[in-house]
Design an enzyme around this catalytic site. Structure first.
Site, PDB file in Angstrom:
ATOM      1  N   GLY A   3       0.815  -1.201   0.000  1.00  0.00           N
ATOM      2  CA  GLY A   3       0.000   0.000   0.000  1.00  0.00           C
ATOM      3  C   GLY A   3       0.851   1.253   0.000  1.00  0.00           C
ATOM      4  O   GLY A   3       2.075   1.206  -0.063  1.00  0.00           O
ATOM      5  N   PHE A  57       1.603   4.531   2.305  1.00  0.00           N
ATOM      6  CA  PHE A  57       1.346   4.890   3.703  1.00  0.00           C
ATOM      7  C   PHE A  57       0.775   6.291   3.871  1.00  0.00           C
ATOM      8  O   PHE A  57       0.375   6.672   4.965  1.00  0.00           O
ATOM      9  CB  PHE A  57       2.542   4.646   4.625  1.00  0.00           C
ATOM     10  CG  PHE A  57       3.881   5.221   4.209  1.00  0.00           C
ATOM     11  CD1 PHE A  57       3.997   6.460   3.610  1.00  0.00           C
ATOM     12  CD2 PHE A  57       5.035   4.504   4.457  1.00  0.00           C
ATOM     13  CE1 PHE A  57       5.220   6.985   3.270  1.00  0.00           C
ATOM     14  CE2 PHE A  57       6.278   5.013   4.110  1.00  0.00           C
ATOM     15  CZ  PHE A  57       6.371   6.266   3.511  1.00  0.00           C
ATOM     16  N   HIS A  78      12.957  10.639   6.824  1.00  0.00           N
ATOM     17  CA  HIS A  78      13.829  11.643   6.198  1.00  0.00           C
ATOM     18  C   HIS A  78      13.572  11.796   4.697  1.00  0.00           C
ATOM     19  O   HIS A  78      14.126  12.692   4.062  1.00  0.00           O
ATOM     20  CB  HIS A  78      15.300  11.332   6.482  1.00  0.00           C
ATOM     21  CG  HIS A  78      15.844  10.107   5.815  1.00  0.00           C
ATOM     22  ND1 HIS A  78      17.126   9.658   6.024  1.00  0.00           N
ATOM     23  CD2 HIS A  78      15.305   9.219   4.933  1.00  0.00           C
ATOM     24  CE1 HIS A  78      17.350   8.576   5.320  1.00  0.00           C
ATOM     25  NE2 HIS A  78      16.263   8.282   4.650  1.00  0.00           N
TER      26      HIS A  78
END
Length: 341
Positions: free
Chosen positions: A225, A227, A245
């Site tokens: 998927g 996120f 990051h």
């Protein structure tokens, strides 16, 4: 780079530091050509190395001797062999191999750093193709997963040792966990845990391969998927390593909030990254932050203070930080409520 820092109070020291990229390229080329893998079979003379690597020969003695001077090769009686560190970490196919990261650096980061001026002027990435283009190319995706394996191969044992709450949990989820190398090592160290990885669907075949390699098929699961768009599967321990990051401050805040929803009551979010200090003392982490400038649309490294702000705003009850290895920082965000297995 050489292990000795240059004395930047002198002209010679500044010139040496300005040319440190030459040392880096000598090492990256050695990995690209498979020099250390070749020398695992035994020390070899210069002509033997020239033949095995199919090289011209001009410059070869200087290149080999530079690698000796850098501590990566040893020379004895005219024969070159791997130094201990190179033999442990730079031989392809060995469990501790970190060359995947160096191979990716050679192809991606090294050229991008040559365009740092343009990146600073425009704020735009310079790596040539974005992440979503890369993952549709099987060859480039293979390079990426090897790079991630190289990083987690080093960091997984440190994370397992640094956090002492594994026994109280029943499940662990690695968000952006690539092919599951980190989760596999955690589950092997704590067999009662069930491991989960959430990443883009293109990673699924690589995950299945890694789970089978570790003998963990059925004890680990992959969830495909995005996120930002999809909910994360719940777990007692949610790990987010070297992922925040890649994104800007607002996106990091949103991901921490989403992770909070995935952490079961009484569970934890473990975040590790090359976090920055208020003072510029960690040169290596500032370099990684500039890597993010060069390869992402808005990413950068960030401070513990920023992450603490995001975690408390999301609802985590407590936030603690500690060193993780030489350069990473581990932040433990605990969620209130009663934990259960």
């Amino acid at each position: 780079m050489t292990s000795n820092a240059s004395d930047t109070s002198t002209a010679a020291g500044i010139l040496r530091q300005a040319n440190a990229f030459c040392d880096a390229k000598a090492l990256l080329t050695a990995v690209e050509l498979g020099l250390f893998t070749t020398l695992r079979e035994g020390a070899a003379t210069e002509p033997e190395i020239r033949q095995r690597l199919e090289l011209h020969g001009r410059g070869l003695p200087d290149w080999l001797n530079l690698l000796v001077g850098m501590g990566l090769l040893v020379r004895e009686d005219g024969r070159y062999g791997n130094a201990p560190g190179a033999d442990q970490y730079l031989v392809r196919g060995e469990p501790a191999y970190i060359g995947g990261f160096l191979e990716r650096s050679n192809r991606n980061l090294y050229p991008a750093w040559g365009r740092l001026t343009e990146a600073l002027r425009t704020g735009l990435p310079q790596a040539g193709s974005d992440f979503f283009t890369m993952i549709e190319n099987p060859a480039l995706l293979g390079q990426f997963v090897n790079m991630m394996d190289a990083l987690t191969q080093v960091l997984a044992p440190r994370l397992i040792e640094a956090y002492d709450g594994w026994d109280a949990a029943g499940s662990v989820l690695d968000v952006g966990g690539c092919r599951g190398n980190l989760v596999c090592q955690i589950v092997k160290a704590h067999p009662h845990l069930h491991g989960h990885v959430f990443d883009l669907p293109q990673m699924a075949p690589f995950f299945e391969e890694k789970a089978a390699e570790h003998g963990l098929t059925g004890r680990t699961a992959f969830h495909g998927g995005d996120f930002f768009a999809d909910p994360l599967p719940p777990a007692d321990i949610v790990v987010c390593g070297h992922a925040l990051h890649d994104w800007d401050r607002d996106q990091r805040r949103a991901l921490v909030a989403k992770a909070y929803e995935a952490v079961n009551p009484g569970g934890v979010l473990l975040v590790y990254d090359r976090m920055l200090d208020d003072e510029p003392s960690h040169v290596e982490n500032l370099v990684i932050s500039l890597d993010m400038l060069l390869v992402t649309e808005g990413g950068s490294e960030y401070t513990v203070a920023e992450l603490r702000e995001h975690a408390l705003a999301a609802g985590f009850a407590t936030v603690e930080d500690r060193a993780l290895g030489d350069y990473d920082t581990l932040v433990v965000c605990r969620k209130g409520g009663k934990a259960g297995r």
